[in-house]
Scaffold this motif. Structure first.
Motif, PDB file in Angstrom:
ATOM      1  N   GLY A   1      44.994  42.262  25.921  1.00  0.00           N
ATOM      2  CA  GLY A   1      44.268  41.661  25.006  1.00  0.00           C
ATOM      3  C   GLY A   1      43.108  40.750  25.297  1.00  0.00           C
ATOM      4  N   ALA A   2      43.112  40.631  26.756  1.00  0.00           N
ATOM      5  CA  ALA A   2      42.019  39.536  27.287  1.00  0.00           C
ATOM      6  C   ALA A   2      41.116  40.161  28.438  1.00  0.00           C
ATOM      7  N   VAL A   3      39.959  40.225  28.367  1.00  0.00           N
ATOM      8  CA  VAL A   3      39.106  40.644  29.646  1.00  0.00           C
ATOM      9  C   VAL A   3      38.337  39.509  29.783  1.00  0.00           C
ATOM     10  N   VAL A   4      38.028  39.144  30.986  1.00  0.00           N
ATOM     11  CA  VAL A   4      37.087  38.115  31.299  1.00  0.00           C
ATOM     12  C   VAL A   4      36.002  38.741  32.393  1.00  0.00           C
ATOM     13  N   THR A   5      34.865  38.689  32.396  1.00  0.00           N
ATOM     14  CA  THR A   5      34.060  38.733  33.535  1.00  0.00           C
ATOM     15  C   THR A   5      33.056  37.744  33.946  1.00  0.00           C
ATOM     16  N   PHE A   6      32.769  37.667  35.284  1.00  0.00           N
ATOM     17  CA  PHE A   6      32.061  36.743  36.044  1.00  0.00           C
ATOM     18  C   PHE A   6      30.850  37.257  36.387  1.00  0.00           C
TER      19      PHE A   6
ATOM     20  N   GLU B   1      45.818  39.671  45.908  1.00  0.00           N
ATOM     21  CA  GLU B   1      46.637  38.534  45.524  1.00  0.00           C
ATOM     22  C   GLU B   1      46.657  37.891  44.355  1.00  0.00           C
ATOM     23  N   ALA B   2      45.221  38.235  43.604  1.00  0.00           N
ATOM     24  CA  ALA B   2      45.377  38.038  42.068  1.00  0.00           C
ATOM     25  C   ALA B   2      46.047  38.664  41.433  1.00  0.00           C
ATOM     26  N   MET B   3      46.305  39.933  41.635  1.00  0.00           N
ATOM     27  CA  MET B   3      47.177  40.831  40.923  1.00  0.00           C
ATOM     28  C   MET B   3      48.522  40.390  41.039  1.00  0.00           C
ATOM     29  N   GLN B   4      48.925  39.919  42.217  1.00  0.00           N
ATOM     30  CA  GLN B   4      50.312  39.452  42.366  1.00  0.00           C
ATOM     31  C   GLN B   4      50.411  38.104  41.866  1.00  0.00           C
ATOM     32  N   ARG B   5      49.566  37.349  41.877  1.00  0.00           N
ATOM     33  CA  ARG B   5      49.991  36.002  41.056  1.00  0.00           C
ATOM     34  C   ARG B   5      49.636  35.696  39.542  1.00  0.00           C
ATOM     35  N   TRP B   6      48.925  36.821  39.252  1.00  0.00           N
ATOM     36  CA  TRP B   6      48.746  36.868  37.596  1.00  0.00           C
ATOM     37  C   TRP B   6      49.418  38.083  36.902  1.00  0.00           C
ATOM     38  N   SER B   7      49.817  37.895  35.667  1.00  0.00           N
ATOM     39  CA  SER B   7      50.001  39.465  34.816  1.00  0.00           C
ATOM     40  C   SER B   7      48.613  40.037  34.599  1.00  0.00           C
ATOM     41  N   LEU B   8      48.211  40.778  35.380  1.00  0.00           N
ATOM     42  CA  LEU B   8      46.868  41.483  35.124  1.00  0.00           C
ATOM     43  C   LEU B   8      46.937  43.013  35.006  1.00  0.00           C
ATOM     44  N   GLY B   9      46.268  43.599  33.971  1.00  0.00           N
ATOM     45  CA  GLY B   9      46.486  44.998  34.042  1.00  0.00           C
ATOM     46  C   GLY B   9      45.428  45.707  34.668  1.00  0.00           C
TER      47      GLY B   9
ATOM     48  N   HIS C   1      47.415  38.233  28.039  1.00  0.00           N
ATOM     49  CA  HIS C   1      46.995  37.074  27.364  1.00  0.00           C
ATOM     50  C   HIS C   1      45.633  36.486  28.066  1.00  0.00           C
ATOM     51  N   ARG C   2      45.058  35.631  27.422  1.00  0.00           N
ATOM     52  CA  ARG C   2      43.802  35.003  28.034  1.00  0.00           C
ATOM     53  C   ARG C   2      43.904  34.120  29.210  1.00  0.00           C
ATOM     54  N   ARG C   3      44.919  33.377  29.252  1.00  0.00           N
ATOM     55  CA  ARG C   3      44.957  32.246  30.296  1.00  0.00           C
ATOM     56  C   ARG C   3      45.318  32.909  31.734  1.00  0.00           C
ATOM     57  N   ASP C   4      46.042  34.089  31.742  1.00  0.00           N
ATOM     58  CA  ASP C   4      46.029  34.974  33.108  1.00  0.00           C
ATOM     59  C   ASP C   4      44.622  35.375  33.362  1.00  0.00           C
ATOM     60  N   ALA C   5      43.802  35.793  32.225  1.00  0.00           N
ATOM     61  CA  ALA C   5      42.396  36.544  32.608  1.00  0.00           C
ATOM     62  C   ALA C   5      41.620  35.479  33.292  1.00  0.00           C
ATOM     63  N   PHE C   6      41.717  34.351  32.572  1.00  0.00           N
ATOM     64  CA  PHE C   6      40.520  33.258  32.947  1.00  0.00           C
ATOM     65  C   PHE C   6      41.077  32.852  34.393  1.00  0.00           C
ATOM     66  N   GLU C   7      42.065  32.689  34.375  1.00  0.00           N
ATOM     67  CA  GLU C   7      42.659  31.883  35.876  1.00  0.00           C
ATOM     68  C   GLU C   7      42.415  33.046  36.993  1.00  0.00           C
ATOM     69  N   ALA C   8      42.738  34.110  36.786  1.00  0.00           N
ATOM     70  CA  ALA C   8      42.646  35.006  37.830  1.00  0.00           C
ATOM     71  C   ALA C   8      41.057  35.188  38.166  1.00  0.00           C
ATOM     72  N   ALA C   9      40.194  35.182  37.119  1.00  0.00           N
ATOM     73  CA  ALA C   9      38.528  35.252  37.393  1.00  0.00           C
ATOM     74  C   ALA C   9      38.322  34.385  38.217  1.00  0.00           C
ATOM     75  N   ASP C  10      38.671  32.960  37.832  1.00  0.00           N
ATOM     76  CA  ASP C  10      38.391  31.574  38.395  1.00  0.00           C
ATOM     77  C   ASP C  10      38.709  31.719  39.643  1.00  0.00           C
ATOM     78  N   PHE C  11      39.904  32.069  39.994  1.00  0.00           N
ATOM     79  CA  PHE C  11      40.774  32.362  41.630  1.00  0.00           C
ATOM     80  C   PHE C  11      39.630  33.205  42.320  1.00  0.00           C
ATOM     81  N   LEU C  12      39.429  34.433  41.797  1.00  0.00           N
ATOM     82  CA  LEU C  12      38.655  35.339  42.435  1.00  0.00           C
ATOM     83  C   LEU C  12      37.248  35.033  42.902  1.00  0.00           C
TER      84      LEU C  12
END
Lengths: 146, 81, 146, 81
Positions: C27-32, C65-73, C99-110
């Motif tokens: 449902g959520a895609v984040v790009t930086f 590590e991002a894929m392991q820590r968050w629910s990402l597709g 969900h958006r929280r995972d997409a945001f946090e994972a991008a921020d972490f990356l």
């Protein structure tokens, strides 16, 4: 700042390419795209209703507040209404900032406010009939972060 | 004054918009007036905690005054994004 | 997961369009996107050096590590090296999540980890000569958020 | 063993890579050996807190052992993104 409310699909690639393009003072661009989700092949159509007039005002207000709270060069909000299929893009926001923290936080803020303060309502038409998507407590609670 | 209904409020009341003449001083007074009118209003407004109201396209509370107001809208909590 | 390290420019629009396209469960895609910044017209060229071999390993480790820590597709990381001009895009990350929280946090972490743990170094060639961009304490400190 | 230098470490030492034979047990021992060699190494390694080291392409510490290692790289703190 650009606010778009439309029934037609938007061109994510073209919007991403054009947003803040050629600006030398913005080191960071964040985009968020919301997509119609259908986990178990239950959904036929996501129908999005909105409040013409108020929608544009509410989105402009949220984007203006983001511009005031963070150091941003530009903000884009596009939100669709009407009948969407699973996998269709519902909306996008984009933020450009000199530094990444501002771009991330402002996009996060925009999404939290869009969820609970922009007059859109979603109705799911699926295998088991139709139902209005209920607002989540966690979405309302998320506003207290800001 | 124009009264607008959205989402399941619109469906329960059975119309998206109506123009009414009212002396209601506040949104709450207007709601009481509508509830007294017909059963479908009473059903739609049975739980105000499940409703939100906008006056002249600004989100507000049920005790908001209505003097000079052109447009009042009732709807469930929003689900944008 | 896709990791790309290249000298050539990347096509942000095409990448944004293609990333997680057609997926019904995200449902959520984040790009930086990181852009070469030049506030006062001082910069001629941003030269980016990297450590071939280690770069790909480090980026893969961070994305994994991002894929392991968050629910990402899905996760995408593209990072350029070589000589870039002000306004040029340096790199991008993209995350897709239910969900958006995972997409945001994972991008921020990356981004936090890319800044301080991927072997890239930037040298500015400007009106006042050349200088290596120094790592910022705040970037190292940001890692403690995760 | 291949020794690699990046960014200003490469510039100060004057080359990106060299192959050396060493009995150094740890990265710190290797650094001491290099410093003893020539002034440009002494200059590049004068402040170890400003340097980072990778052993076989994994970031590590200056007390990391070198047995079986093929590649050691020295560089300033990274500035990716």
């Amino acid at each position: 700042m650009r606010i778009v409310v439309q029934e037609a699909p938007f061109d994510l690639g073209a919007e991403s390419d054009a947003f803040a393009a050629g600006r030398h003072d913005m080191g960071a661009v964040v985009t968020f795209t919301g997509v119609v989700r259908d986990v178990n092949d239950q959904l036929d159509v996501m129908e999005i209703e909105h409040y013409p007039g108020m929608t544009e005002k509410a989105l402009t207000k949220i984007a203006t507040e983001a511009m005031q709270r963070w150091s941003l060069g530009d903000v884009l909000v596009i939100h669709r209404f009407g009948r969407l299929a699973p996998g269709d893009r519902i909306m996008m926001v984009a933020t450009a900032a000199p530094h990444r923290r501002d771009a991330f936080e402002a996009a996060d803020f925009l999404m939290d406010y869009l969820k609970s303060r922009a007059p859109f309502w979603k109705k799911e038409h699926g295998k088991d009939g139709t139902s209005w998507v209920a607002a989540k407590d966690e979405d309302e609670d998320a506003l207290s972060r800001w | 004054m124009d009264i607008l209904y959205f989402a399941w409020v619109r469906e329960r009341i059975g119309l998206p918009k109506e123009r009414i003449t009212t002396d209601a001083a506040t949104v709450a007074d207007l709601v009481a007036e509508l509830i007294a009118r017909e059963d479908r209003y009473a059903v739609a407004f049975s739980d105000l905690s499940a409703l939100r109201v906008a006056v002249d396209q600004e989100l507000t509370d049920f005790d908001a005054p209505l003097s000079g107001v052109r447009e009042v809208a009732f709807f469930p909590p929003m689900t944008g994004g």
